[in-house]
Scaffold this motif. Structure first.
Motif, PDB file in Angstrom:
ATOM      1  N   PHE A 237       0.852  -1.179   0.000  1.00  0.00           N
ATOM      2  CA  PHE A 237       0.000   0.000   0.000  1.00  0.00           C
ATOM      3  C   PHE A 237       0.891   1.234   0.000  1.00  0.00           C
ATOM      4  O   PHE A 237       2.126   1.138   0.090  1.00  0.00           O
ATOM      5  N   LYS A 254      -1.838   5.509   6.096  1.00  0.00           N
ATOM      6  CA  LYS A 254      -2.037   4.760   4.869  1.00  0.00           C
ATOM      7  C   LYS A 254      -3.040   5.527   4.003  1.00  0.00           C
ATOM      8  O   LYS A 254      -4.137   5.844   4.453  1.00  0.00           O
ATOM      9  N   ALA A 257      -4.743   1.798  -0.917  1.00  0.00           N
ATOM     10  CA  ALA A 257      -4.604   0.344  -0.835  1.00  0.00           C
ATOM     11  C   ALA A 257      -5.543  -0.288  -1.856  1.00  0.00           C
ATOM     12  O   ALA A 257      -6.440   0.363  -2.398  1.00  0.00           O
ATOM     13  N   GLN A 258      -5.347  -1.582  -2.096  1.00  0.00           N
ATOM     14  CA  GLN A 258      -6.128  -2.284  -3.117  1.00  0.00           C
ATOM     15  C   GLN A 258      -7.616  -2.277  -2.814  1.00  0.00           C
ATOM     16  O   GLN A 258      -8.435  -2.104  -3.715  1.00  0.00           O
ATOM     17  N   HIS A 267       1.247   1.256  -5.303  1.00  0.00           N
ATOM     18  CA  HIS A 267       2.160   2.142  -4.575  1.00  0.00           C
ATOM     19  C   HIS A 267       3.378   2.493  -5.414  1.00  0.00           C
ATOM     20  O   HIS A 267       3.542   2.022  -6.526  1.00  0.00           O
ATOM     21  N   CYS A 317      -7.621   6.276   3.733  1.00  0.00           N
ATOM     22  CA  CYS A 317      -7.071   5.301   2.780  1.00  0.00           C
ATOM     23  C   CYS A 317      -8.003   5.153   1.581  1.00  0.00           C
ATOM     24  O   CYS A 317      -9.105   4.609   1.692  1.00  0.00           O
ATOM     25  N   GLU A 319      -8.998   4.026  -2.543  1.00  0.00           N
ATOM     26  CA  GLU A 319      -8.909   2.866  -3.409  1.00  0.00           C
ATOM     27  C   GLU A 319      -8.698   3.323  -4.850  1.00  0.00           C
ATOM     28  O   GLU A 319      -9.160   4.399  -5.247  1.00  0.00           O
TER      29      GLU A 319
END
Length: 546
Positions: A237, A254, A257-258, A267, A317, A319
């Motif tokens: 990430f 963070k 992230a996926q 990343h 975070c 997507e």
């Protein structure tokens, strides 16, 4: 006469920029939106600098030559390959001869400072290098060794408001025997040498932030920012770190992230602030045998934290978006990096790279409408052959068709198409006696020195021969085709370029050392004690699957 003059004009004139559009992948939908990846090819560890309306991208090139590709865009979606910043990888003793797979240029950063473009990178075996130019199209000055030492990778400079310069970097465990830390040191004002020792400013050891690496250094509204990936290439990430001092202490969150998407390990890339006040992030996704492709995500600021991609209802975070509106831009041009090559110019196309530092006996462009690749003395494993002429795969599915002529002066000289990686397969024409054979050469674990398995596919009578006995050669003209779909390679051949016969055994692609599998040409002679033969490459066409 008019036709001859037009042909000569085309031969010696470089095509106008922006004329090429791939038949197999284009990120621009033409309606103000784009799809990811914006570069569906192996431009790993991308970094980008914005200068007015222009954006310039570079990426890791490892042992491949020329290195440090330079791509240009006006909108962060449409990219054109305009050159390379590195003609040879230093030192020659390491990067000439047998390829030094996986070594060389790791995770560069590109910056614009005081009217010059500068690129820094860490060579894990040598230290930190820098090249610079006044024009990103070149010429680039020879590389300078800025910091000597093993294990220093992923370097980025930051010139502060007071003119002081700092550098951030990660560490390669394979050389230093430690990793998962980010360090900062001060440089002299022009960024050509370190004037302090490194300081650990972030430690990911023993946490989910293990393997933190690939840091990029920025400053925004009085805050120092280090953006870096963590958690591993395929499963990791993106982190954002902020502090009031270049040495920290840094807070971390963070920010990408996926999540529920198919974009694994999103990343390591570049934060770009445009002249229109927008923020964007270009990052890679590891697609195994296809390499690390480049995605573009919007950046939204929330409580002075950058949320990358789709903004969550809670937290910071994001997507990845698979599709989104294009960045604001004055450009409407649609362009992609070149893949197809008619070899009509007296220079090698920018898409091609060698496995090692180039020497003229590898091959030469001609003014005759083809490229000449000389047979190279080698063994039965092409992993160790420096003069493979290769380019990145352009999409998940495509067909590559080549028109070739093998000129053979001695028995066993061969040439043809190859899909190169730690495992490889090649469809080649080989001289046997006074004729030729078509054969598939497939090698499993080539990087471990294993020999290739050879399968005879067809006998081929010669199609021509020299007119005199001086260094006499026989010829074989043929069309070879490679069809790629979902990581599987299938071959075909033709005598006339119209009717193709499928041949050989399907092959599963595999990545190289830190790079994706690459497609291109091989020409070799096992003995290496006779006059060289050669492979004249007339055309290389990338199309949709046929």
């Amino acid at each position: 006469m008019n036709k001859i003059l037009c042909a000569l004009l085309l031969m010696f004139t470089v095509p106008a920029a922006g004329q090429y559009r791939s038949k197999v992948w284009c990120a621009d939908n033409g309606d103000g939106t784009y799809v990811n990846p914006v570069l569906n090819a192996d431009y790993s560890d991308p970094d980008v600098v914005a200068v007015g309306d222009d954006y310039y991208l570079t990426s890791s090139s490892f042992n491949c030559v020329p290195g440090l590709p330079i791509l240009h865009s006006r909108d962060l979606v449409n990219w054109e390959l305009i050159g390379h910043a590195l003609d040879r990888v230093w030192p020659d003793s390491l990067f000439s001869g047998a390829p030094a797979h996986g070594k060389g240029v790791w995770a560069p950063s590109i910056r614009y400072y005081k009217g010059e473009y500068l690129i820094y990178w860490g060579d894990p075996d040598q230290g930190v290098f820098m090249v610079k130019a006044k024009n990103p199209r070149g010429p680039w000055e020879p590389p300078v060794l800025v910091i000597r030492g093993k294990g220093i990778i992923d370097t980025t400079p930051l010139w502060d408001d007071d003119g002081r310069c700092y550098m951030v970097n990660g560490w390669a465990n394979s050389r230093s025997r430690f990793a998962s830390v980010i360090t900062v040191r001060e440089m002299n004002a022009d960024g050509t040498r370190a004037i302090s020792d490194p300081v650990i400013v972030f430690d990911g050891n023993g946490t989910e932030n293990r393997t933190c690496e690939g840091p990029k250094f920025y400053k925004r509204d009085g805050w120092y920012w280090i953006w870096c990936p963590a958690g591993g290439v395929t499963s990791g990430f993106q982190l954002a770190l902020r502090a009031r001092s270049p040495y920290g202490p840094y807070e971390a969150k963070k920010v990408l992230a996926q999540g529920n998407t198919t974009v694994n390990g999103p990343h390591q890339g570049a934060w770009v602030h445009t002249k229109y006040g927008e923020d964007w992030f270009l990052h890679f996704q590891d697609k195994g045998a296809y390499g690390r492709v480049v995605h573009l995500q919007p950046v939204t600021w929330k409580d002075n934290w950058p949320v990358i991609g789709r903004v969550p209802r809670q937290g910071y975070c994001g997507e990845p978006y698979l599709s989104y509106r294009k960045p604001k831009s004055v450009s409407s041009q649609i362009v992609t990096p070149e893949e197809t090559d008619a070899f009509d110019l007296p220079r090698l196309g920018l898409q091609w790279q060698w496995q090692s530092n180039y020497e003229p006996w590898f091959g030469m462009p001609t003014s005759l409408g083809f490229f000449r690749l000389f047979t190279f003395k080698g063994n039965d494993n092409f992993w160790f052959t420096p003069n493979l002429l290769l380019q990145k795969t352009p999409s998940d599915s495509f067909t590559a068709t080549a028109k070739l002529k093998l000129i053979s002066k001695e028995n066993n000289q061969l040439g043809g198409l190859i899909m190169m990686g730690k495992d490889y397969t090649a469809l080649v024409v080989k001289r046997v006696g006074e004729g030729f054979v078509l054969q598939q050469m497939t090698c499993k674990d080539a990087d471990k020195g294993h020999a290739a398995t050879v399968t005879l596919l067809a006998d081929l009578p010669k199609t021509g021969q020299d007119d005199n006995d001086y260094q006499f050669a026989i010829h074989e003209e043929i069309y070879l085709r490679m069809r790629v779909d979902k990581g599987i390679v299938r071959f075909a051949f033709s005598r006339n370029g119209k009717q193709f016969t499928e041949t050989g055994t399907p092959f599963t692609m595999r990545e190289g050392k830190w790079i994706g599998a690459k497609i291109g040409f091989v020409a070799q002679e096992p003995q290496g004690n006779s006059n060289r033969g050669w492979l004249d490459i007339d055309r290389f066409d990338i199309t949709n699957n046929l």
